[in-house]
Design an enzyme around this catalytic site. Structure first.
Site, PDB file in Angstrom:
ATOM      1  CG  ASP A   1      -1.865   1.153   1.268  1.00  0.00           C
ATOM      2  OD1 ASP A   1      -2.256   1.638   0.185  1.00  0.00           O
ATOM      3  OD2 ASP A   1      -2.230   1.584   2.375  1.00  0.00           O
TER       4      ASP A   1
ATOM      5  CD  GLU B   1      -5.047   0.875  -2.915  1.00  0.00           C
ATOM      6  OE1 GLU B   1      -6.088   0.274  -2.657  1.00  0.00           O
ATOM      7  OE2 GLU B   1      -4.535   1.737  -2.165  1.00  0.00           O
TER       8      GLU B   1
ATOM      9  CG  ASP C   1      -1.123   2.885   6.097  1.00  0.00           C
ATOM     10  OD1 ASP C   1      -1.550   3.502   5.110  1.00  0.00           O
ATOM     11  OD2 ASP C   1      -1.047   3.381   7.240  1.00  0.00           O
TER      12      ASP C   1
END
Length: 173
Positions: free
Chosen positions: A7, A67, A140
């Site tokens: 992330d 991502e 996260d």
């Protein structure tokens, strides 16, 4: 197959490492990389690169899932995240680790079964799918695990039956 989910960010970068084999996911490790506020951006980016190299060395992932950027109202934050994401992609590329990218909607669809699922639903499904007692923290890290699960669902489908797990590929220092 060992999957490193990321992330991206600058202040906090979530990571999650799982072993995926035919839709069965096993947690290896998760956490965050943090960089201190107040340091010059270039210094923070170098630290991200160093920490990413350490993750790649320690876990020797077969593939990395990241991502894709999602811009909301704050474009300044998005630009900073883009800098961090670029460093993350570069370090994986230099290490020869294949990179796969997923949108937030794809991650939600793969983990919770609904592309507009709420964050809490995705986090709870991540916990369930990895057979964890509690939702992983911080957020996260939970997001990074969800990204890894998303990739595992694509990578270990019956269409990809040639993939084989080699336990000797990672160390647990």
């Amino acid at each position: 197959m060992i999957i490193l989910g990321i992330d991206p960010g600058v202040a906090t970068i979530g990571f999650g490492v799982i072993h995926a084999e035919r839709q069965q996911n096993t947690l290896i490790q998760y956490g965050v990389i943090t960089t201190p506020a107040g340091l010059p951006l270039a210094t923070r980016l170098r630290q991200i690169a160093d920490d990413m190299n350490e993750l790649l060395y320690q876990f020797k992932p077969d593939e990395m899932a990241v991502e894709e950027l999602f811009f909301t109202n704050n474009i300044t934050t998005g630009i900073a995240v883009a800098h961090g994401r670029g460093v993350i992609l570069l370090t994986a590329e230099q290490a020869g680790v294949p990179i796969f990218e997923y949108t937030p909607m794809q991650v939600k669809q793969a983990v919770a079964g609904y592309g507009k699922a709420e964050k809490r639903q995705v986090m709870d499904m991540t916990r369930r799918l990895l057979r964890m007692k509690q939702i992983p923290r911080p957020d996260d890290a939970a997001d990074a695990l969800a990204i890894a699960i998303c990739h595992s669902r694509a990578a270990t489908s019956l269409l990809n039956t040639e993939r084989v797990f080699d336990a000797s590929r990672y160390s647990t220092r």
